[in-house]
Design a protein around this motif. Structure first.
Motif, PDB file in Angstrom:
ATOM      1  N   LEU A  94       7.812  -1.191   4.059  1.00  0.00           N
ATOM      2  CA  LEU A  94       6.384  -0.863   4.084  1.00  0.00           C
ATOM      3  C   LEU A  94       5.582  -1.861   3.256  1.00  0.00           C
ATOM      4  O   LEU A  94       4.536  -2.364   3.699  1.00  0.00           O
ATOM      5  N   ASP A 144       4.206   3.092  11.962  1.00  0.00           N
ATOM      6  CA  ASP A 144       5.336   3.793  12.571  1.00  0.00           C
ATOM      7  C   ASP A 144       6.570   3.440  11.753  1.00  0.00           C
ATOM      8  O   ASP A 144       7.170   2.383  11.933  1.00  0.00           O
ATOM      9  N   LEU A 145       6.920   4.336  10.822  1.00  0.00           N
ATOM     10  CA  LEU A 145       8.072   4.110   9.941  1.00  0.00           C
ATOM     11  C   LEU A 145       9.282   4.788  10.564  1.00  0.00           C
ATOM     12  O   LEU A 145       9.464   6.003  10.453  1.00  0.00           O
ATOM     13  N   ALA A 164       5.487   7.734   4.345  1.00  0.00           N
ATOM     14  CA  ALA A 164       4.424   6.736   4.481  1.00  0.00           C
ATOM     15  C   ALA A 164       3.056   7.351   4.212  1.00  0.00           C
ATOM     16  O   ALA A 164       2.192   6.726   3.579  1.00  0.00           O
ATOM     17  N   GLN A 210      17.545   6.575   4.557  1.00  0.00           N
ATOM     18  CA  GLN A 210      16.196   7.074   4.334  1.00  0.00           C
ATOM     19  C   GLN A 210      16.123   7.923   3.063  1.00  0.00           C
ATOM     20  O   GLN A 210      15.056   8.048   2.461  1.00  0.00           O
ATOM     21  N   THR A 243      13.817  -1.919   9.584  1.00  0.00           N
ATOM     22  CA  THR A 243      13.733  -1.079   8.395  1.00  0.00           C
ATOM     23  C   THR A 243      14.851  -1.387   7.405  1.00  0.00           C
ATOM     24  O   THR A 243      14.656  -1.304   6.182  1.00  0.00           O
ATOM     25  N   PRO A 261      13.049   1.749   3.541  1.00  0.00           N
ATOM     26  CA  PRO A 261      11.709   2.014   4.094  1.00  0.00           C
ATOM     27  C   PRO A 261      10.571   1.627   3.169  1.00  0.00           C
ATOM     28  O   PRO A 261       9.548   1.135   3.627  1.00  0.00           O
ATOM     29  N   THR A 320      10.146  -0.719  11.529  1.00  0.00           N
ATOM     30  CA  THR A 320       8.876  -0.281  10.950  1.00  0.00           C
ATOM     31  C   THR A 320       7.779  -1.146  11.560  1.00  0.00           C
ATOM     32  O   THR A 320       7.861  -2.376  11.510  1.00  0.00           O
ATOM     33  N   THR A 380       0.050   7.826  10.423  1.00  0.00           N
ATOM     34  CA  THR A 380       1.474   7.517  10.266  1.00  0.00           C
ATOM     35  C   THR A 380       2.294   8.354  11.230  1.00  0.00           C
ATOM     36  O   THR A 380       1.959   9.508  11.531  1.00  0.00           O
TER      37      THR A 380
END
Length: 697
Positions: free
Chosen positions: A360, A327-328, A390, A192, A352, A356, A333, A382
């Motif tokens: 997305l 919803d990340l 996000a 992340q 994911t 990320p 995701t 989010t």
């Protein structure tokens, strides 16, 4: 028992079998001790069939006499066959090292579930080496090859790709290696933060090497030169890591010739020394079909529940107003489009994969491809561990935590819910509701034993598809394997033991489902009440076998969310829809994250943690990741679109307390009337009461 021994002629070949926990290795040596043929078979399903297949692959005539030696954890399969030489793994490895002509004084073997160290004294020419010391790993698999296989799978790589990436890395990042669970958590945070896969891969190799030094060597200094054996020796990243961690000259750590087959070669060598001829057919007779009484099929199928219906959407529906929920998460995701009345119009569920921003963009691209410009987004919410990123990239109208959104997603379909059991890919949550409001909650973020990632990894080990095969097989089980309710490492070991004992696939899958449910109830729920109305959601809720396991353990029906994997995204979309205010949405459009982004890291010096904080920049938008104390992500939260101005409530309380005492502090001192109160504990909590009481008295 058939006596397979024979003295009819001198065999020219020796067969060595290394029956390990994750693979079976077979080697044939000729009359000069040279490797003539070899075979390696992963243990998938029944161990006996795997051994027979490996032996058939090496090409020996079934009726010919042969010397046979067996080692490995599964050596007991042939332990009672007359003439077969059975030896433990340490002595077999020692004999294999000698047969290969290796001049090392120490050998480090990294196998699938086992890691070991042997130290030897070299003898004179023709005299085998003498064992000086040895050590084995404990029940934890974090220091063995399964640890790297598990993490490589999590990075969506095979082991060969993983090793190549690790060897090419400039440096390795710090990752916990004492337990695979902690390593997963570190990996998620690093991904992340935008850390590259090669650095993570080499960090995992370093973690395994450090774990081996700490838990197997335990302060013992290796004798150089050191040879690496086992499947781990084929990983160039791990070889590099051992050279670095052992802090020895580069040439002092080498890879053993035939590193995977060293144990099998040693077993064959020991069999040649005993010179007891065995016919191959007779030796393998005990591995034939086992006489297993067929269990009567009960009328009631304990695992025969239907899978919850998949999320049905009208993805090509008509134009209209919608609410977008994102919803990340660390593992998946999810994006949903809801109509204003709360009906699900469309949903996207994507892994994911540690990327990320790309995911997305992919999710938004799918929605745009399905609907074009026909939709008008009224609001965007989010949630998930990447919710602030996000929010800043997309222009969110609401940012909310996972607990609140999961509860809202459950209440939308089950207004009377009392408990929400949410199991996702990496963590699990318990939420208690009273009259539609949050009453209690807890999360499990440090153990993967009861989560979707554990099930996926074990299904990969069994050669199964978790979505299509798992529940179907579990429904056929009449005796689920008892895998306990411990951490993923120990449960994986129990699974290996059950497989080695000949457990059927239906019983293994049913046992995994039961282990996940029991682990969740014991470690997450504990003694908390569940109530009568229980809802199961999250990605794992789509697994019918796990649903049935919960119902059996609880002794009551369990409702399954109709869109279990999308429940968090649905919840945040509903909260965004219901948020006060009537101004236009801040949503930047379906192409908001299509541009270039940059990522860099820095080390925070504010405390002893020395966190590596990542900064992701997309255009004028910037977000932080990786700060344990959330020093920087809190600032991001304050800059989220639509973030309310929340005051420092502790400072507010302190100001109110001081204001209540201002009159007393301003009064002339009269020490006959002064009462002191400590600003601590309940006296501080009830200071307004005590101040008023004492002042009036």
């Amino acid at each position: 028992m058939i006596d397979p021994t024979t003295r009819a002629g001198t065999p020219g070949h020796a067969l060595g079998l290394d029956i390990g926990s994750t693979s079976v290795k077979a080697v044939v040596l000729d009359d000069q001790g040279r490797v003539r043929s070899r075979a390696l078979r992963p243990v998938v399903g029944a161990l006996r069939e795997t051994v027979v297949a490996a032996v058939e692959e090496v090409g020996l005539a079934p009726e010919a006499p042969v010397w046979i030696g067996v080692t490995g954890q599964g050596r007991s399969l042939l332990a009672d066959v007359p003439g077969v030489v059975v030896e433990n793994e340490v002595l077999a490895l020692l004999a294999g090292v000698g047969a290969l002509g290796c001049q090392a004084r120490s050998v480090i073997e990294i196998g699938g579930q086992i890691s070991r160290y042997i130290e030897m004294e070299r003898g004179m020419a023709g005299i085998p080496a003498t064992l000086v010391a040895f050590a084995l790993n404990d029940q934890c698999a974090a220091g063995a090859g399964a640890f790297l296989v598990q993490q490589a799978s999590r990075l969506k790589m095979d082991v060969a790709e993983f090793g190549t990436a690790a060897a090419a890395a400039t440096t390795g990042v710090s990752i916990a290696g004492r337990c695979a669970v902690f390593a997963k958590s570190d990996m998620i945070h690093l991904q992340q933060k935008g850390v590259g896969v090669p650095a993570i891969a080499y960090g995992l190799c370093l973690a395994l090497a450090r774990n081996f030094v700490g838990t197997v060597l335990r302060g013992h200094l290796t004798k150089s030169p050191v040879a690496l054996a086992g499947g781990g020796a084929l990983n160039p990243g791990l070889v590099r890591a051992f050279r670095e961690v052992l802090a020895v000259p580069a040439g002092a750590v080498t890879v053993l010739p035939e590193p995977v087959y060293a144990g099998a070669i040693g077993a064959a060598t020991l069999a040649r020394r005993q010179q007891v001829a065995v016919t191959l057919d007779g030796a393998l007779a005990p591995l034939g079909p086992r006489a297993v009484a067929a269990a009567a099929v009960a009328d009631e199928d304990p695992y025969g529940v239907e899978a919850p219906a998949a999320a049905t959407t009208d993805g090509g529906g008509a134009a209209g107003d919608v609410v977008l929920g994102v919803d990340l998460g660390s593992v998946s995701t999810n994006l949903v489009l809801l109509r204003p009345d709360g009906t699900l119009l469309d949903g996207v569920y994507l892994p994911t994969r540690g990327r990320p921003i790309e995911v997305l963009a992919e999710g938004l691209g799918l929605l745009r491809a399905r609907h074009g410009d026909r939709l008008r987004v009224l609001a965007l919410g989010t949630t998930g561990s990447g919710r602030h990123l996000a929010a800043r990239l997309l222009g969110a109208d609401l940012v909310q935590n996972e607990i609140t959104t999961q509860l809202r997603g459950a209440l939308h379909y089950f207004p009377e819910v009392e408990s929400v059991l949410e199991i996702g890919g990496q963590d699990s949550k318990y939420i208690r509701a009273e009259c539609g409001r949050l009453a209690d909650f807890t999360m499990n973020k440090v153990c993967a034993a009861g989560t979707g990632s554990f099930l996926e990894e074990q299904c990969e080990n069994l050669g199964l598809d978790v979505k299509s095969d798992f529940a179907v097989l579990a429904a056929r089980s009449r005796a689920p394997a008892d895998l306990g309710a411990r951490c993923t490492v120990f449960m994986e070991t129990e699974l290996v033991n059950a497989r080695r004992g000949g457990a059927r696939l239906p019983d293994l899958t049913a046992g995994l489902a039961q282990a996940v449910a029991r682990n969740y109830l014991q470690k997450v729920v504990g003694h908390r009440p569940l109530g009568r109305h229980v809802v199961f959601q999250g990605g794992v809720a789509n697994n019918a076998a796990v649903c049935a396991a919960f119902e059996r353990l609880l002794g009551r029906p369990v409702e399954v969310h109709p869109h279990a994997g999308l429940s968090g995204a649905i919840g945040v979309a509903l909260l965004a829809r219901d948020a006060p205010g009537d101004r236009p949405s801040r949503f930047q459009g379906m192409g908001a994250v299509a541009g270039h982004y940059e990522s860099r890291t820095f080390e925070c010096q504010r405390c002893e943690n020395r966190c590596d904080v990542a900064v992701v920049t997309v255009g004028d938008t910037r977000a932080h990741f990786g700060d344990t104390c959330e020093r920087y992500t809190v600032r991001d939260a304050g800059r989220d679109p639509g973030a309310p101005a929340v005051p420092d409530l502790f400072a507010e309380r302190d100001a109110l307390l001081r204001a209540g005492l201002a009159a007393d502090e301003a009064a002339p001192p009269d020490y006959r009337r002064v009462v002191g109160l400590p600003r601590a504990s309940t006296l501080l909590e009830y200071l307004p009461f005590w101040a008023t009481l004492l002042r009036d008295l």
